[in-house]
Design a protein around this motif. Structure first.
Motif, PDB file in Angstrom:
ATOM      1  N   ALA A  39       0.992  -1.116   0.258  1.00  7.15           N
ATOM      2  CA  ALA A  39      -0.203  -0.095  -0.206  1.00  7.15           C
ATOM      3  C   ALA A  39       0.871   1.175   0.014  1.00  7.15           C
ATOM      4  O   ALA A  39       0.396   2.284  -0.773  1.00  7.15           O
ATOM      5  CB  ALA A  39      -0.971   0.102   1.406  1.00  7.15           C
ATOM      6  N   MET A  40       2.185   1.090   0.584  1.00  7.68           N
ATOM      7  CA  MET A  40       2.712   2.487   0.687  1.00  7.68           C
ATOM      8  C   MET A  40       3.579   2.675  -0.597  1.00  7.68           C
ATOM      9  O   MET A  40       3.588   3.808  -1.211  1.00  7.68           O
ATOM     10  CB  MET A  40       3.942   2.196   1.804  1.00  7.68           C
ATOM     11  N   MET A  41       3.673   1.555  -1.400  1.00  8.49           N
ATOM     12  CA  MET A  41       4.057   1.699  -2.671  1.00  8.49           C
ATOM     13  C   MET A  41       3.024   2.186  -3.765  1.00  8.49           C
ATOM     14  O   MET A  41       3.341   3.255  -4.695  1.00  8.49           O
ATOM     15  CB  MET A  41       4.707   0.250  -3.431  1.00  8.49           C
ATOM     16  N   LEU A  42       1.734   1.955  -3.503  1.00  8.63           N
ATOM     17  CA  LEU A  42       0.726   2.382  -4.079  1.00  8.63           C
ATOM     18  C   LEU A  42       0.561   3.912  -3.842  1.00  8.63           C
ATOM     19  O   LEU A  42       0.345   4.755  -4.918  1.00  8.63           O
ATOM     20  CB  LEU A  42      -0.578   1.738  -3.853  1.00  8.63           C
ATOM     21  N   ALA A  43       0.907   4.281  -2.691  1.00 11.39           N
ATOM     22  CA  ALA A  43       0.820   5.812  -2.360  1.00 11.39           C
ATOM     23  C   ALA A  43       1.831   6.658  -2.790  1.00 11.39           C
ATOM     24  O   ALA A  43       1.627   7.735  -3.318  1.00 11.39           O
ATOM     25  CB  ALA A  43       0.729   5.759  -0.894  1.00 11.39           C
ATOM     26  N   LEU A  44       3.153   6.099  -2.706  1.00 11.97           N
ATOM     27  CA  LEU A  44       4.135   6.989  -2.962  1.00 11.97           C
ATOM     28  C   LEU A  44       5.215   6.616  -4.039  1.00 11.97           C
ATOM     29  O   LEU A  44       6.318   7.369  -4.075  1.00 11.97           O
ATOM     30  CB  LEU A  44       5.238   6.970  -1.431  1.00 11.97           C
ATOM     31  N   GLY A  45       4.901   5.419  -4.764  1.00 10.26           N
ATOM     32  CA  GLY A  45       5.821   5.031  -5.855  1.00 10.26           C
ATOM     33  C   GLY A  45       6.851   4.263  -4.928  1.00 10.26           C
ATOM     34  O   GLY A  45       7.208   3.929  -4.091  1.00 10.26           O
ATOM     35  N   ASN A  46       8.053   4.065  -6.200  1.00  5.80           N
ATOM     36  CA  ASN A  46       9.023   3.137  -6.130  1.00  5.80           C
ATOM     37  C   ASN A  46      10.261   3.944  -5.518  1.00  5.80           C
ATOM     38  O   ASN A  46      11.266   3.101  -5.352  1.00  5.80           O
ATOM     39  CB  ASN A  46       9.561   2.447  -7.245  1.00  5.80           C
ATOM     40  N   ARG A  47      10.279   5.246  -5.074  1.00  7.70           N
ATOM     41  CA  ARG A  47      11.481   5.891  -4.903  1.00  7.70           C
ATOM     42  C   ARG A  47      11.370   6.484  -3.477  1.00  7.70           C
ATOM     43  O   ARG A  47      12.361   7.057  -3.058  1.00  7.70           O
ATOM     44  CB  ARG A  47      11.850   6.739  -6.171  1.00  7.70           C
ATOM     45  N   THR A  48      10.312   6.632  -2.855  1.00  3.82           N
ATOM     46  CA  THR A  48      10.222   7.515  -1.728  1.00  3.82           C
ATOM     47  C   THR A  48       9.565   6.511  -0.556  1.00  3.82           C
ATOM     48  O   THR A  48       8.564   5.643  -0.747  1.00  3.82           O
ATOM     49  CB  THR A  48       9.054   8.379  -2.046  1.00  3.82           C
ATOM     50  N   PHE A  49      10.067   6.535   0.597  1.00  6.91           N
ATOM     51  CA  PHE A  49       9.481   5.858   1.508  1.00  6.91           C
ATOM     52  C   PHE A  49       8.718   6.785   2.556  1.00  6.91           C
ATOM     53  O   PHE A  49       8.741   8.034   2.554  1.00  6.91           O
ATOM     54  CB  PHE A  49      10.711   5.448   2.560  1.00  6.91           C
ATOM     55  N   GLY A  50       7.806   6.083   3.059  1.00 14.51           N
ATOM     56  CA  GLY A  50       6.676   6.846   4.007  1.00 14.51           C
ATOM     57  C   GLY A  50       7.144   6.834   5.567  1.00 14.51           C
ATOM     58  O   GLY A  50       7.807   6.058   5.889  1.00 14.51           O
ATOM     59  N   ILE A  51       7.298   7.908   6.148  1.00 19.35           N
ATOM     60  CA  ILE A  51       7.394   7.833   7.389  1.00 19.35           C
ATOM     61  C   ILE A  51       6.215   8.376   8.556  1.00 19.35           C
ATOM     62  O   ILE A  51       5.410   9.114   8.028  1.00 19.35           O
ATOM     63  CB  ILE A  51       8.343   9.322   7.793  1.00 19.35           C
ATOM     64  N   MET A  52       5.862   7.503   9.307  1.00 21.29           N
ATOM     65  CA  MET A  52       4.826   7.671  10.344  1.00 21.29           C
ATOM     66  C   MET A  52       5.477   7.793  11.520  1.00 21.29           C
ATOM     67  O   MET A  52       6.552   7.492  11.947  1.00 21.29           O
ATOM     68  CB  MET A  52       3.978   6.596  10.357  1.00 21.29           C
ATOM     69  N   ALA A  53       4.878   8.454  12.666  1.00 19.90           N
ATOM     70  CA  ALA A  53       5.809   8.486  14.289  1.00 19.90           C
ATOM     71  C   ALA A  53       4.528   8.908  15.199  1.00 19.90           C
ATOM     72  O   ALA A  53       3.220   9.294  14.775  1.00 19.90           O
ATOM     73  CB  ALA A  53       6.512   9.849  13.912  1.00 19.90           C
ATOM     74  N   ASN A  54       4.900   8.932  16.215  1.00 23.05           N
ATOM     75  CA  ASN A  54       3.751   9.023  17.323  1.00 23.05           C
ATOM     76  C   ASN A  54       4.175  10.436  17.913  1.00 23.05           C
ATOM     77  O   ASN A  54       3.886  11.041  18.819  1.00 23.05           O
ATOM     78  CB  ASN A  54       3.954   8.143  18.561  1.00 23.05           C
ATOM     79  N   ASP A  55       5.049  11.274  17.114  1.00 26.08           N
ATOM     80  CA  ASP A  55       5.635  12.626  17.297  1.00 26.08           C
ATOM     81  C   ASP A  55       5.685  13.204  16.128  1.00 26.08           C
ATOM     82  O   ASP A  55       6.539  12.917  15.210  1.00 26.08           O
ATOM     83  CB  ASP A  55       7.042  12.241  18.267  1.00 26.08           C
ATOM     84  N   ASP A  56       4.845  14.401  15.948  1.00 27.35           N
ATOM     85  CA  ASP A  56       5.174  15.165  14.633  1.00 27.35           C
ATOM     86  C   ASP A  56       6.324  15.880  14.467  1.00 27.35           C
ATOM     87  O   ASP A  56       6.792  15.612  13.217  1.00 27.35           O
ATOM     88  CB  ASP A  56       3.939  16.066  14.957  1.00 27.35           C
ATOM     89  N   ALA A  57       7.148  16.309  15.567  1.00 24.00           N
ATOM     90  CA  ALA A  57       8.286  17.120  15.293  1.00 24.00           C
ATOM     91  C   ALA A  57       9.442  16.025  15.070  1.00 24.00           C
ATOM     92  O   ALA A  57      10.216  16.567  14.233  1.00 24.00           O
ATOM     93  CB  ALA A  57       8.545  17.811  16.590  1.00 24.00           C
ATOM     94  N   PHE A  58       9.082  14.798  15.431  1.00 23.11           N
ATOM     95  CA  PHE A  58      10.378  13.777  15.140  1.00 23.11           C
ATOM     96  C   PHE A  58       9.999  13.394  13.639  1.00 23.11           C
ATOM     97  O   PHE A  58      10.709  13.208  12.977  1.00 23.11           O
ATOM     98  CB  PHE A  58      10.212  12.774  15.926  1.00 23.11           C
ATOM     99  N   ARG A  59       8.925  13.224  13.304  1.00 26.34           N
ATOM    100  CA  ARG A  59       8.454  12.810  11.907  1.00 26.34           C
ATOM    101  C   ARG A  59       9.150  13.847  11.006  1.00 26.34           C
ATOM    102  O   ARG A  59       9.732  13.504   9.902  1.00 26.34           O
ATOM    103  CB  ARG A  59       7.049  12.460  11.785  1.00 26.34           C
TER     104      ARG A  59
END
Ligand code: BES
Ligand code: MN
Ligand code: ZN
Length: 515
Positions: free
Chosen positions: A390-410
């Motif tokens: 699903a992350m590949m569908l969202a962002l394509g083949n060259r971009t990784f997704g970042i999630m976090a429990n802290d917006d500043a850290f993300r």
């Protein structure tokens, strides 16, 4: 590993098989970039005209090879496109230089020595060119019968070594007596060696890399570079109650491992924990992947490879920060002993998970490792995983997704990735997606709504991060493994995705820049 030196000699006097110059895309055709002056002179000031006649435009990634003119030591000139020249007073951005150096190095693999005369305005540019050249000078030949045997490895036939990467790189105009330039290139060499460790591991087929042999690699590197390493085997995992790792690994004849590999520093004030998904092969398990979806699944340990490489790099660079790597290693296979859809696992945290889909295995092994990493109360945890299609569908083949429990850290992790030339994007953690993982029999199910599948996976992981610990999750399913045409310093196969980001994060943590 390619040797890298800084040189004060000019592009004309540098002894090499080829001299690399940059060429920008000007309004009226190609324009030789800073660094190419001596070469242009040898061509009687007509380098631009010669390049144009050969069809060069200066477009990014374009490579033009031409025989050298009189007065140049190197017999060949390689002009690499840099794209549009920077505005007056500005310099090329580092990723442009990194990719150009990479394209040049890739085109020179199979030769011995190249002199790079690209624009080197400052130490950061020197770092970028060094990295690009070293990353581009890569070839995975361990399984080629005609390749020269790697040092220390038993090679069968010797061969002509034609697929060997470029052996030596010299940076012309590299200011060898400048401290910052020297430090930049020394760091680049460690980074490249470790990035290639990650690439090699990802490229190694699953019949040659399983949880046990991966753990042995960690032990060997730990010994070589003075790291502390502990390996939990299947017996220890059982004793410890690591139900996620065991549940995923039980269908395979190669049992799971949890590796803890740690760099410590006496002056460290912070501890960073890195957790990597290490599925040495993801068949999907009983929820078997169909043909067309399993051919590249040896890459499903790319997160663990990146974590492993980063911890070793931190040690080799002597960073004043503690970096603990957790490698969650298992092979996901179907068999008479495999976890079935509907089975309930009791995780290391004590939570129970209904496994609705055995192909959603990454989150199960990561959950145990996240809980275990949390016990040591690190200042931050970052996990890295080839987690969802699903992350590949969202962002394509060259971009990784970042999630976090802290917006500043993300945001910090995202900014760091852009700074080091890795594409990433911040992703949300919508709370309403949690209820899709409600299970009628267990505390949580390992699957939720299909829509937002990458975010659902992140929400699952979040439940296993210790209270109050800052945490980020990198879903590198897209960029971990490159399948289309090579470009810049990116070859087909393992890319070493996230190593640069994680290493810079460790450096920032060491220098006290973070929280
Ligand atoms: N390893 C895969 C994700 C993946 C897919 C990585 C393609 C690289 C390329 C992961 O274990 C997986 O199978 N995820 C499933 C989850 C689903 C069953 C909820 C997916 O994304 O389809
Ligand atoms: Mn899977
Ligand atoms: Zn997987």
């Amino acid at each position: 590993m390619t040797a890298l030196t800084l040189s004060t000699s000019s592009a004309a006097t540098a002894r090499a098989d080829a001299v690399v110059v940059g060429v920008a895309k000007g309004a009226k055709g190609p324009v030789p970039a800073t660094g190419a002056e001596a070469v242009d002179e040898a061509f009687g000031g007509k380098l631009a005209a010669v390049l144009e006649t050969l069809g060069a435009t200066g477009a990014e990634g374009e490579v033009t090879k031409l025989p050298a003119a009189d007065g140049l030591k190197a017999p060949v000139v390689l002009a690499v496109g840099l794209g549009a020249a920077p505005a007056k007073g500005e310099t090329y951005d580092n990723e442009t230089l990194r990719r150009a150096a990479g394209s040049a190095a890739r085109a020179l693999n199979g030769t011995k020595k190249a002199a790079f005369a690209l624009p080197l305005e400052d130490a950061e540019a020197a770092a970028a060119v060094s990295e690009g050249a070293l990353f581009g000078a890569y070839a995975f030949t361990a399984f080629r019968s005609d390749a020269a045997p790697a040092k220390g490895k038993k090679g069968a036939k010797g061969g002509n070594g034609s697929s060997d990467p470029l052996a030596e790189v010299t940076l012309v105009g590299g200011k060898p007596r400048d401290k910052e330039f020297k430090a930049a290139t020394e760091r680049a060499q460690v980074l490249a060696a470790e990035l290639h460790r990650a690439r090699d591991l990802v490229n190694t087929p699953s019949n040659a890399l399983n949880p046990k042999t991966f753990a042995a690699e960690a032990q060997a590197a730990a010994k070589e570079f003075g790291l502390k390493v502990e390996v939990l085997d299947e017996k220890a995992l059982k004793k410890g109650g690591f139900g996620g790792l065991l549940g995923v690994g039980q269908g395979s004849d190669a049992p799971p491992r949890l590796v803890r590999i740690a760099h410590t520093h006496p002056k460290a004030e912070k501890t960073l924990a890195l957790v990597g998904k290490g599925i040495t092969y993801d068949s999907g398990g009983i929820s078997l992947k169909p043909a067309g979806h399993n051919e590249t699944m040896k890459c499903d340990m790319a997160g663990a490879a990146a974590v492993f490489a980063t911890v070793v790099a931190a040690a080799r660079l002597g960073l004043a920060v503690n970096v603990t790597g957790w490698l969650a290693l298992a092979e996901n296979m179907p068999s008479g002993n495999a976890t079935r859809p509907g089975d309930v696992l009791t995780m290391y945290s004590g939570k129970t998970v209904e496994v609705l889909n055995t192909d959603a295995e990454g989150r199960l092994v990561l959950a145990d490792a996240l809980t275990r990493a949390s016990e040591e109360e690190p200042d931050a945890i970052v996990d890295v995983a080839t987690l969802t299609g699903a992350m590949m569908l969202a962002l394509g083949n060259r971009t990784f997704g970042i999630m976090a429990n802290d917006d500043a850290f993300r945001t910090t992790v995202h900014e760091i990735s852009e700074e080091v030339g890795e594409q990433s994007w911040p992703m949300p953690m919508p709370a309403e997606l949690r209820k899709g993982m409600d299970s009628p029999v267990a505390d949580i199910a390992n699957m939720g709504e299909r829509m937002g599948g990458g975010l659902v996976a992140g929400l699952f992981l979040k439940e296993f991060v210790g209270e109050g610990i800052t945490w980020a999750h990198l879903d590198i399913a897209g960029p971990a493994f490159h399948e289309s045409a090579p470009y810049g310093y990116t070859h087909k196969g393992g890319t070493g995705s996230s190593v640069r980001t994680l290493l810079r994060l460790a450096e920032r943590t060491a220098s006290g820049d973070l929280g």
